[in-house]
Motif scaffolding. Sequence first.
Motif, PDB file in Angstrom:
ATOM      1  N   SER A  79       0.839  -1.194   0.000  1.00 32.33           N
ATOM      2  CA  SER A  79       0.000   0.000   0.000  1.00 32.33           C
ATOM      3  C   SER A  79       0.872   1.241   0.000  1.00 32.33           C
ATOM      4  CB  SER A  79      -0.904   0.006   1.228  1.00 32.33           C
ATOM      5  OG  SER A  79      -1.561   1.252   1.345  1.00 32.33           O
ATOM      6  N   MET A  80       0.526   2.209  -0.854  1.00 30.38           N
ATOM      7  CA  MET A  80       1.231   3.499  -0.860  1.00 30.38           C
ATOM      8  C   MET A  80       0.466   4.531  -0.047  1.00 30.38           C
ATOM      9  SD  MET A  80       4.020   3.207  -2.574  1.00 30.38           S
ATOM     10  CE  MET A  80       4.530   4.797  -3.236  1.00 30.38           C
ATOM     11  N   GLY A  81      -0.692   4.155   0.474  1.00 34.77           N
ATOM     12  CA  GLY A  81      -1.502   5.105   1.216  1.00 34.77           C
ATOM     13  C   GLY A  81      -1.140   5.121   2.683  1.00 34.77           C
ATOM     14  N   GLY A  82      -1.729   6.063   3.390  1.00 31.22           N
ATOM     15  CA  GLY A  82      -1.469   6.164   4.799  1.00 31.22           C
ATOM     16  C   GLY A  82      -2.720   6.293   5.635  1.00 31.22           C
ATOM     17  N   LYS A  83      -3.890   6.057   5.030  1.00 34.68           N
ATOM     18  CA  LYS A  83      -5.140   6.190   5.768  1.00 34.68           C
ATOM     19  C   LYS A  83      -5.346   4.971   6.660  1.00 34.68           C
ATOM     20  CE  LYS A  83      -8.184   9.405   3.492  1.00 34.68           C
ATOM     21  NZ  LYS A  83      -9.531   9.602   2.978  1.00 34.68           N
ATOM     22  N   GLY A  84      -5.853   5.206   7.863  1.00 33.48           N
ATOM     23  CA  GLY A  84      -6.085   4.114   8.777  1.00 33.48           C
ATOM     24  C   GLY A  84      -4.762   3.502   9.211  1.00 33.48           C
ATOM     25  N   ASP A  85      -4.845   2.316   9.802  1.00 33.32           N
ATOM     26  CA  ASP A  85      -3.642   1.627  10.250  1.00 33.32           C
ATOM     27  C   ASP A  85      -3.126   0.754   9.114  1.00 33.32           C
ATOM     28  OD1 ASP A  85      -1.589   0.531  11.625  1.00 33.32           O
ATOM     29  OD2 ASP A  85      -2.789  -0.335  13.232  1.00 33.32           O
ATOM     30  N   PHE A  86      -2.576   1.376   8.075  1.00 38.76           N
ATOM     31  CA  PHE A  86      -2.158   0.604   6.909  1.00 38.76           C
ATOM     32  C   PHE A  86      -1.004  -0.322   7.253  1.00 38.76           C
ATOM     33  CE2 PHE A  86       1.199   3.688   6.473  1.00 38.76           C
ATOM     34  CZ  PHE A  86       2.184   3.075   5.703  1.00 38.76           C
ATOM     35  N   GLU A  87      -0.176   0.043   8.239  1.00 36.46           N
ATOM     36  CA  GLU A  87       0.924  -0.832   8.627  1.00 36.46           C
ATOM     37  C   GLU A  87       0.404  -2.136   9.223  1.00 36.46           C
ATOM     38  OE1 GLU A  87       4.687   1.130  10.182  1.00 36.46           O
ATOM     39  OE2 GLU A  87       3.212   2.711  10.589  1.00 36.46           O
ATOM     40  N   GLN A  88      -0.652  -2.066  10.009  1.00 38.52           N
ATOM     41  CA  GLN A  88      -1.248  -3.271  10.572  1.00 38.52           C
ATOM     42  C   GLN A  88      -1.838  -4.146   9.467  1.00 38.52           C
ATOM     43  OE1 GLN A  88      -1.134  -4.546  13.533  1.00 38.52           O
ATOM     44  NE2 GLN A  88      -2.494  -6.273  13.084  1.00 38.52           N
ATOM     45  N   ILE A  89      -2.493  -3.516   8.491  1.00 36.85           N
ATOM     46  CA  ILE A  89      -3.057  -4.266   7.362  1.00 36.85           C
ATOM     47  C   ILE A  89      -1.943  -4.953   6.587  1.00 36.85           C
ATOM     48  CG2 ILE A  89      -4.286  -4.048   5.174  1.00 36.85           C
ATOM     49  CD1 ILE A  89      -5.846  -1.721   6.448  1.00 36.85           C
ATOM     50  N   GLU A  90      -0.818  -4.245   6.385  1.00 38.01           N
ATOM     51  CA  GLU A  90       0.310  -4.843   5.670  1.00 38.01           C
ATOM     52  C   GLU A  90       0.877  -6.038   6.428  1.00 38.01           C
ATOM     53  OE1 GLU A  90       1.750  -3.899   2.623  1.00 38.01           O
ATOM     54  OE2 GLU A  90      -0.109  -2.776   2.443  1.00 38.01           O
ATOM     55  N   ARG A  91       0.990  -5.905   7.743  1.00 35.11           N
ATOM     56  CA  ARG A  91       1.511  -7.014   8.553  1.00 35.11           C
ATOM     57  C   ARG A  91       0.600  -8.236   8.454  1.00 35.11           C
ATOM     58  NH1 ARG A  91       2.977  -2.803  12.174  1.00 35.11           N
ATOM     59  NH2 ARG A  91       0.989  -2.970  13.278  1.00 35.11           N
ATOM     60  N   GLU A  92      -0.695  -7.997   8.579  1.00 41.23           N
ATOM     61  CA  GLU A  92      -1.635  -9.112   8.525  1.00 41.23           C
ATOM     62  C   GLU A  92      -1.625  -9.782   7.160  1.00 41.23           C
ATOM     63  OE1 GLU A  92      -5.339  -7.413   9.649  1.00 41.23           O
ATOM     64  OE2 GLU A  92      -4.814  -7.234  11.791  1.00 41.23           O
ATOM     65  N   SER A  93      -1.563  -8.986   6.104  1.00 40.35           N
ATOM     66  CA  SER A  93      -1.526  -9.545   4.752  1.00 40.35           C
ATOM     67  C   SER A  93      -0.285 -10.404   4.557  1.00 40.35           C
ATOM     68  CB  SER A  93      -1.561  -8.419   3.714  1.00 40.35           C
ATOM     69  OG  SER A  93      -2.766  -7.697   3.780  1.00 40.35           O
ATOM     70  N   ALA A  94       0.868  -9.888   4.980  1.00 41.40           N
ATOM     71  CA  ALA A  94       2.114 -10.634   4.831  1.00 41.40           C
ATOM     72  C   ALA A  94       2.078 -11.927   5.633  1.00 41.40           C
ATOM     73  CB  ALA A  94       3.297  -9.768   5.271  1.00 41.40           C
ATOM     74  N   GLN A  95       1.535 -11.872   6.846  1.00 45.72           N
ATOM     75  CA  GLN A  95       1.463 -13.081   7.668  1.00 45.72           C
ATOM     76  C   GLN A  95       0.535 -14.116   7.044  1.00 45.72           C
ATOM     77  OE1 GLN A  95       3.398 -13.416  10.730  1.00 45.72           O
ATOM     78  NE2 GLN A  95       2.944 -15.478   9.947  1.00 45.72           N
ATOM     79  N   ASN A  96      -0.576 -13.655   6.470  1.00 47.53           N
ATOM     80  CA  ASN A  96      -1.492 -14.575   5.794  1.00 47.53           C
ATOM     81  C   ASN A  96      -0.806 -15.276   4.629  1.00 47.53           C
ATOM     82  OD1 ASN A  96      -3.585 -13.853   7.508  1.00 47.53           O
ATOM     83  ND2 ASN A  96      -4.477 -12.370   6.082  1.00 47.53           N
ATOM     84  N   VAL A  97      -0.059 -14.514   3.839  1.00 46.27           N
ATOM     85  CA  VAL A  97       0.656 -15.100   2.705  1.00 46.27           C
ATOM     86  C   VAL A  97       1.730 -16.065   3.191  1.00 46.27           C
ATOM     87  CG1 VAL A  97       2.218 -14.586   0.779  1.00 46.27           C
ATOM     88  CG2 VAL A  97       0.175 -13.185   1.140  1.00 46.27           C
TER      89      VAL A  97
END
Length: 505
Positions: A79-97
């Motif tokens: 994600s190139m955005g910064g709205k919301g907790d995008f870092e948490q979303i990135e962590r969860e996505s990576a862990q799922n993968v």
Amino acid sequence: MSDVRKALVTGATGYIGGRLVPRLLDAGIQVRVLVRNPDKLRDVPWADRVEVAEGDLGDVDSLRAATEGIDVLYYLVHSMGGKGDFEQIERESAQNVADAAAASGVKRIVYLGGLHPEQGELSPHLRSRVEVGRILLDSGVPTAALQAGVVIGSGSTSFEMIRHLTEVLPYMPAPKWVRNHIQPIAVRDVLHYLIGSADLPESVNRTFDIGGPDVLRYGQMMNGYALEAGLKQRPIAALPVLTPWLASQWVNLVTPIPRALAMPIIASLQFDCVTHEHDIRDFVPDPEGGLTPYRRAVRLALGKMKAGEVETSWQDGFVEGAASDPLPSDPDWAGHTVYLDIKKRETDASAEALWTVIEGIGGQNGWYSFPLAWAVRGWMDKLVGGVGLRRGRRSATRLNTGDALDFWRVEQIDRGSFLRLRAEMRVPGRAWLEMRATPAEGGGSVYDQRAIFFPRGLGGRLYWFAILPFHGVIFNGMANRITATALASTEPAPRLDSEESGRTS
């Protein structure tokens, strides 16, 4: 890639992924792509050569199905955005993968992250990329986390930012980071390393810095572009008062890059961004002829642009704050308040000629009505951080599903008859514009135009009624000029009689 039989590419509709997929196919690799909306692949030239898995990085079940039978997984989503907790979303996505890849027996993960300094506080964007890399490296699946800085290629965000800043400004008041050292890399070299990393030994589980042969200051990169583009070098003054936030506003106004994309890029340029090692060379030899120097990468990018051969673009990605849901098949029954502006015109032009005008709309051709009003609307959108009108279009004559078109995006195209555009400008609601060309009985054609708006709250309703007077001018003018242009393109040129011919010969 002798041991690789099947690859899964996440981010296949993005800038790097869209270029990687056809190269993997050409190397004899079977490719599966994970996409949320398969319609985005309708018009890509390699669509019928890949297996499409519909899913999302947040959907564990879809990831398990997508990773089944995969040898190498390319993780190219960020994600190139910064709205919301995008870092948490990135962590969860990576862990799922990571979990899905381990459970499915994937043999290798290849991840493209960001080049960053070893010391100092990182921007949220870079910090998130580092964290994603760490999660994948800890997955139990051998992972190559490639770390690249500024990527130079036709359509890349970094290249477009350099290009527009240099072309627009004869004198460059710039933030102090223009003095920082950067090691850009050509997109062709990034792809070379991505493909080569799939065959790394199983024991390799680490990060690799990748960069081109030149280490430059950002100001030198802009002037290197100027020389390749035939422009004079630009005087550059580094101003300490230009913070990353102010600089992103400046970039948003003078380039097509929206603020949501400019901010993370600028924040990542606050420190020197150079490679600390080049160990990748021990496993993946440099490309034939060596890595691409910066000036040559610029030259190649400009050549692709002039030839109309921009393969993928930063415009292909999601724009923060823009509605991404498609228009419901029946908006009224979907429970929406719907405002419509409908225009219909009959013309002696053929449906084919009418369609040619419709598909060529926007970009350099404009919107066939009240150019000043469209320009003002574009600047208004820029001022609130939107994409504005200067995004243009990738091809002057052809549109594909998912293409950016000024501050619209092509949501649906039935070539030869129907075009639906989804608004990506900042509005208090969701908006679409539809254009249709239909053959008429007895010859000629019918042009149908429909603007659709789903207001959000009271502000959306007030917005619609405030712009109604402008709609009367803009949308009527569009319908009239589109049909007139189509008719003019089909009428034969006037013939000169013999007397007139004699006078002009």
